[in-house]
Structures are given as structure tokens and as C-alpha cells.
Design a protein around this motif. Structure first.
Motif, PDB file in Angstrom:
ATOM      1  N   PHE A  19       6.626   6.640   4.567  1.00 31.75           N
ATOM      2  CA  PHE A  19       5.856   5.396   4.575  1.00 31.75           C
ATOM      3  C   PHE A  19       5.690   4.889   3.151  1.00 31.75           C
ATOM      4  O   PHE A  19       5.326   5.634   2.242  1.00 31.75           O
ATOM      5  N   GLY A  20       5.958   3.597   2.955  1.00 33.12           N
ATOM      6  CA  GLY A  20       5.745   2.941   1.671  1.00 33.12           C
ATOM      7  C   GLY A  20       4.430   2.180   1.666  1.00 33.12           C
ATOM      8  O   GLY A  20       4.145   1.411   2.591  1.00 33.12           O
ATOM      9  N   ARG A  44      -4.058   6.414   8.405  1.00 32.38           N
ATOM     10  CA  ARG A  44      -4.466   7.500   9.309  1.00 32.38           C
ATOM     11  C   ARG A  44      -3.542   7.569  10.514  1.00 32.38           C
ATOM     12  O   ARG A  44      -3.195   8.662  10.969  1.00 32.38           O
ATOM     13  N   ARG A  45      -3.116   6.422  11.005  1.00 40.95           N
ATOM     14  CA  ARG A  45      -2.192   6.417  12.135  1.00 40.95           C
ATOM     15  C   ARG A  45      -0.827   6.967  11.722  1.00 40.95           C
ATOM     16  O   ARG A  45      -0.184   7.694  12.496  1.00 40.95           O
ATOM     17  N   ALA A  46      -0.392   6.657  10.524  1.00 40.39           N
ATOM     18  CA  ALA A  46       0.892   7.170  10.045  1.00 40.39           C
ATOM     19  C   ALA A  46       0.890   8.699  10.038  1.00 40.39           C
ATOM     20  O   ALA A  46       1.848   9.336  10.497  1.00 40.39           O
ATOM     21  N   VAL A  47      -0.171   9.291   9.525  1.00 40.54           N
ATOM     22  CA  VAL A  47      -0.252  10.750   9.477  1.00 40.54           C
ATOM     23  C   VAL A  47      -0.360  11.328  10.892  1.00 40.54           C
ATOM     24  O   VAL A  47       0.233  12.369  11.198  1.00 40.54           O
ATOM     25  N   ASP A  55       4.836   6.941  -0.254  1.00 38.81           N
ATOM     26  CA  ASP A  55       5.267   6.426  -1.548  1.00 38.81           C
ATOM     27  C   ASP A  55       4.311   5.331  -1.995  1.00 38.81           C
ATOM     28  O   ASP A  55       4.047   4.381  -1.258  1.00 38.81           O
ATOM     29  N   THR A  56       3.780   5.461  -3.208  1.00 37.77           N
ATOM     30  CA  THR A  56       2.775   4.517  -3.681  1.00 37.77           C
ATOM     31  C   THR A  56       2.965   4.244  -5.170  1.00 37.77           C
ATOM     32  O   THR A  56       3.936   4.677  -5.782  1.00 37.77           O
ATOM     33  N   ALA A  57       2.042   3.498  -5.764  1.00 35.15           N
ATOM     34  CA  ALA A  57       2.049   3.227  -7.200  1.00 35.15           C
ATOM     35  C   ALA A  57       0.692   2.665  -7.583  1.00 35.15           C
ATOM     36  O   ALA A  57       0.030   1.992  -6.776  1.00 35.15           O
ATOM     37  N   PRO A 251       9.839   2.629   4.918  1.00 31.82           N
ATOM     38  CA  PRO A 251       9.409   1.285   5.310  1.00 31.82           C
ATOM     39  C   PRO A 251       7.890   1.162   5.205  1.00 31.82           C
ATOM     40  O   PRO A 251       7.149   2.085   5.562  1.00 31.82           O
ATOM     41  N   GLY A 252       7.433   0.026   4.707  1.00 34.37           N
ATOM     42  CA  GLY A 252       6.004  -0.197   4.554  1.00 34.37           C
ATOM     43  C   GLY A 252       5.518  -1.342   5.405  1.00 34.37           C
ATOM     44  O   GLY A 252       6.287  -2.230   5.782  1.00 34.37           O
ATOM     45  N   THR A 253       4.238  -1.337   5.692  1.00 37.41           N
ATOM     46  CA  THR A 253       3.632  -2.380   6.503  1.00 37.41           C
ATOM     47  C   THR A 253       2.121  -2.325   6.356  1.00 37.41           C
ATOM     48  O   THR A 253       1.568  -1.290   5.974  1.00 37.41           O
ATOM     49  N   GLY A 254       1.462  -3.433   6.664  1.00 31.37           N
ATOM     50  CA  GLY A 254       0.011  -3.461   6.714  1.00 31.37           C
ATOM     51  C   GLY A 254      -0.492  -3.586   8.127  1.00 31.37           C
ATOM     52  O   GLY A 254      -1.652  -3.944   8.356  1.00 31.37           O
ATOM     53  N   SER A 255       0.353  -3.273   9.104  1.00 35.25           N
ATOM     54  CA  SER A 255       0.026  -3.428  10.520  1.00 35.25           C
ATOM     55  C   SER A 255       0.323  -2.141  11.274  1.00 35.25           C
ATOM     56  O   SER A 255       1.405  -1.565  11.121  1.00 35.25           O
ATOM     57  N   THR A 256      -0.610  -1.697  12.099  1.00 36.86           N
ATOM     58  CA  THR A 256      -0.363  -0.492  12.892  1.00 36.86           C
ATOM     59  C   THR A 256       0.739  -0.731  13.918  1.00 36.86           C
ATOM     60  O   THR A 256       1.511   0.182  14.227  1.00 36.86           O
ATOM     61  N   ASP A 257       0.840  -1.931  14.452  1.00 33.95           N
ATOM     62  CA  ASP A 257       1.908  -2.225  15.414  1.00 33.95           C
ATOM     63  C   ASP A 257       3.279  -2.090  14.758  1.00 33.95           C
ATOM     64  O   ASP A 257       4.198  -1.480  15.315  1.00 33.95           O
TER      65      ASP A 257
END
Length: 280
Positions: A19-20, A44-47, A55-57, A251-257
Motif C-alpha cells: 500500500f502506498g 486499518r482496513r489495509a492491515v 510505503d510513505t514519506a 497502489p495508493g488510495t484514500g478510499s476503502t472501496d
């Protein structure tokens, strides 16, 4: 069958589909901040869904909403992971866009800031992110990478990576310290990817879904997606993972869907016909 995991640095087993975090705090570097509660829920859903590579910064953020703080709020005290990778080098300008570049003397403070923001004593993976928003090449990275190598020797960093580099810069970094991962924009640089695969080094394409710049609904993607009953994004992620066992997707996103849609690509099986069609 696509291998689902990768041994990062020989001592961290992670899922190749991670996850990005860039889009947790804002949709784009110059866009408005997102609701931090949504970012915490996405993490939390990703985990929950098995992600163990994030991956962050420190420069991922808008105003008071920062990706690293969201990760700490959502996941600390990180009892069983996840592996967290961060990047240092870019410095945000007045508009928030990371257009500047840190000097060797500024890198320690950036690493220490990431440690504080994430609530960690040691960072699993730190990339030296080179250059601005343009392509790689054209400058030496040895002095800056040596600073990170020194922080690794001190125990502040577990593994080192490089980002937005060409083959010359990659080779230069490897003369300074072991390189565990390369994070580049995915392209036709198959030589660098092949070298990573041969050396057991992760190759992590950033903007795996185009970053809003490249459309995914190309004719080939759409045709394969329709045949498999999948989305174009899922086929794109699956095709990246099929490129090489060294490729990690973030892949990154700001949506749980969208998160759940992206992670479902891990179960997508691309056959020989699908791969031939996608690769033209």
C-alpha cells in the motif's frame, strides 16, 4: 502461479502487493487535505486485509494532515509489523509540492523526523529519493547515500533503497552500501529491473496505476479485464506483479472501496494469453 511474497533484504518477508500512503492525506500534492479519519480507516482496513508493506514519506501531507501521523494513529504500536518504507531527499516548497532537494547535511534531520512522526526507534527501509518530479539521472548520489549508510550503521535504519535513479546512480549507490530496493516510475527500463531480480533487490514501481497521468482504460487492459470479470486497475496491478518476482506493487488510495478493489488483484490470475495481449 505468481509468488505472493518477497524477502526484503533477506530478513523481512512481505506481501508483494502493498500500500502506498501518498493519497491518504491529499489527492494530489497541490490538492486539499482529506479527512484524517478516512485515512485512519483505510490504513486499518489495509492491515485487516493482510497488507504488511506500507510505503510513505515525510513530505506526504497537506497542512496538518500528514501520512506518517495517520500511520502512527492507525497502527502504532506495530506489534507484528507492518514493514514501513519511507523516502527522504525531497523538500516541499511554499506551495507544498516537493520541488527542493535536501543536502547531505539535512538528511539526518529528515530521518529523525520520520522516526518521531511514525513512533519508531528504527525505520525498516529508507529510500534516498533523488531529483524532483522529472526523470532520473544527471547527478552523483554517493555523498547523500553515504549519510544514510552511516545512519544504518548507527541502527536508525534497517535497509536502504534508492528512488528515481538510472543505472549509473544505482551502481554508484551499491559501491557505498547494500541496496535493498529501487523505487522508480515503471517504464521500459528492463535492464535495471533484470539487475534487481538477479541480485535479489526489490523493484517498486511508483504510480503503479498511472498517478492520474496515464489512463488505464487502454484497449488491451479493457479487453483482458472484460474477459476476466475484473477492473482495468486490477489487471494493471496483476500485470505488474507478473513482470518479475522482484516487483512489488504499492497502489495508493484514500478510499476503502478502492483499497478493497486494488487488493483483490492479488487473487487475479493472468494466463499466458492475457500476458501476451497486455504486452502487445
Amino acid at each position: 502461479m505468481t509468488i505472493k511474497t518477497f524477502s526484503l533484504g533477506g530478513d523481512l518477508t512481505i506481501r508483494r502487493l502493498g500500500f502506498g500512503a501518498m493519497r491518504l492525506a491529499m489527492g494530489t500534492f497541490d490538492g486539499p487535505a482529506r479527512d484524517p479519519r478516512t485515512g485512519v480507516a483505510v490504513l486499518r482496513r489495509a492491515v485487516e486485509l493482510g497488507v504488511n508493506h506500507i510505503d510513505t514519506a515525510g513530505f506526504y501531507g497537506r497542512g496538518a494532515v500528514r501520512a506518517n501521523e495517520l500511520i502512527r494513529t492507525a497502527l502504532a504500536p506495530y506489534r507484528d509489523g507492518p514493514v514501513i518504507a519511507t523516502k527522504v531527499g525531497p523538500l516541499p516548497g511554499p506551495d507544498g509540492v516537493p520541488s527542493g532537494q535536501a543536502t547531505p547535511g539535512q538528511l539526518r534531520s529528515l530521518v529523525e523526523a520520520d522516526l518521531r512522526a511514525l513512533g519508531l526507534d528504527r525505520l525498516d527501509l529508507v529510500y534516498l529519493r533523488v531529483g524532483g518530479m522529472t526523470g532520473p539521472g544527471g547527478e552523483s548520489i554517493a555523498e547523500r547515500f553515504a549519510v544514510l549508510a552511516g545512519l544504518r550503521e548507527e541502527g536508525l535504519i534497517r535497509h536502504l533503497g534508492v528512488s528515481n535513479v538510472d543505472a549509473v546512480q544505482f551502481a554508484e549507490a551499491r559501491t557505498v552500501a547494500p541496496v535493498t530496493a529501487v523505487q522508480n516510475r515503471h517504464s521500459d527500463d528492463l535492464g535495471l529491473l533484470a539487475e534487481c531480480e538477479a541480485s535479489g533487490i526489490a523493484y517498486v514501481p511508483y504510480f503503479p496505476l498511472g498517478g492520474g497521468r496515464a489512463p488505464l482504460d487502454t484497449e488491451r487492459l479493457a479487453k483482458v479485464a472484460a474477459r476476466l470479470g475484473a477492473t482495468a486497475a486490477q489487471v494493471r496491478i496483476a500485470s505488474l506483479l507478473a513482470t518479475s518476482p522482484s516487483v512489488l506493487a504499492i497502489p495508493g488510495t484514500g478510499s476503502t472501496d478502492h483499497l478493497e478493489e486494488n487488493l483483490a488483484a492479488d487473487a487475479l490470475v493472468l494466463g499466458a494469453e492475457d500476458l501476451r495481449e497486455l504486452r502487445g
